[in-house]
Design an enzyme around this catalytic site. Sequence first.
Site, PDB file in Angstrom:
ATOM      1  CG  HIS A 167      -0.377  -9.437   5.071  1.00 20.30           C
ATOM      2  ND1 HIS A 167      -1.331  -9.640   4.097  1.00 20.30           N
ATOM      3  CD2 HIS A 167      -0.260  -8.090   5.181  1.00 20.30           C
ATOM      4  CE1 HIS A 167      -1.773  -8.467   3.661  1.00 20.30           C
ATOM      5  NE2 HIS A 167      -1.139  -7.515   4.308  1.00 20.30           N
ATOM      6  CB  ALA A 216      -0.918   0.005   1.222  1.00 23.17           C
ATOM      7  NE  ARG A 274      -0.732  -4.824  10.115  1.00 26.37           N
ATOM      8  CZ  ARG A 274      -1.021  -4.729   8.819  1.00 26.37           C
ATOM      9  NH1 ARG A 274      -0.769  -3.601   8.172  1.00 26.37           N
ATOM     10  NH2 ARG A 274      -1.551  -5.756   8.187  1.00 26.37           N
ATOM     11  N   GLY A 313       8.965  -7.582  -1.188  1.00 27.38           N
ATOM     12  CA  GLY A 313       8.199  -6.551  -0.520  1.00 27.38           C
ATOM     13  C   GLY A 313       9.013  -5.373  -0.037  1.00 27.38           C
TER      14      GLY A 313
END
Length: 368
Positions: free
Chosen positions: A255, A83, A167, A309
């Site tokens: 993830h 994102a 988180r 990532g």
Amino acid sequence: MPAADPLVCLDDLARPAAARLPADVWDFIAGGSGRETTLAHNRAALDSVRLVPRVLADVSRPRTATRLLGVEADMPVAVAPMAYHALVHPEGEIATARAAAAAGVPLVAAMLSSRPLEQVAQAGRPPLLQLYWLHDRALLLRLVRRAEEIGCPGLMLTVDVPRMARRLRDLRRRFVLPSHVRPVELDEAPCPGADRVPTVAEHTEAVFDASLSWPDLEWLREQTALPLILKGVLDPADAARAASAGIDAVVVSNHGGRQLDGAVAAVSALPAVRAAVGDACDVLLDSGIRSGTDVLRALALGATGVLLGRPVLWGLAVGGERGLADVFSLLKQEIEDALVLAGCPRPEAARGLTTVLDGSVMNEIDRV
């Protein structure tokens, strides 16, 4: 600006990226969920994979190119859906798309992108589109149709976020998106707290639909002829069911340690997932890839390729398009070095490598 010190491994970019970014943005990128045990275990598990190289294999003309996610790729690596690239660089996903296209690396455009899908495609080449399951099914279907219109080679449905995990770094910093960054693909979706900027978790809670189940997957499969990939699969039974439902690929992923803290490391789940699906669909690995050796480990354990990532965002933060080009160039060289030293002239040959995990030789993967 390029990094001041020589870039000799991808980890060299983490410190300068952290120095350039606001502390809350760095924590949003770098952090995991809960006590970050899964985040740490991803790295430890990859390091625990021992490779048994082969010799006398004629690696005088190695190649890293392969076919990945339905497209030709210069190496078995694609950019993971992440994102808000504009958090780390003003050009955001536009710079990422240009660098990925120049390097021959497939890009998976995030649903939570800070630049419209059409602009991302125009900047590079049509990306795959990541989807989350939305309450607004009409909006979801419009995104699918836009992907079809611009020639996206596939859809990647992320299935491990029924809600965003806690988180702690973001909670401690009360992280919200700055005013110049927004989820442009979801602007028409309802948003909580009209009198204030919602947190990322609040926004996803409002628009994501936790009721996603197998019948919904069947519905999506019926709506489009585009290849469909599931990201966030760890259980072999889920992988086998996905393959039987006509899914084109599964991405073994936790993830990046950002969802269930305490979940198995992605690479630890990879061999059983590959064994469960056989050759019925492709299998990719996501979560923790930091080097060409990591890519080789994934290939040896049965992956077709990997998703990269956080290092993408590090390179973007440090040097924009040029910084990301350096990431891809270095990683390609590392992959070639690892393949050659392992006696594998091409990525496909690595699937036959013997690996050792915790002292046990792993031979579950059929030789090819």
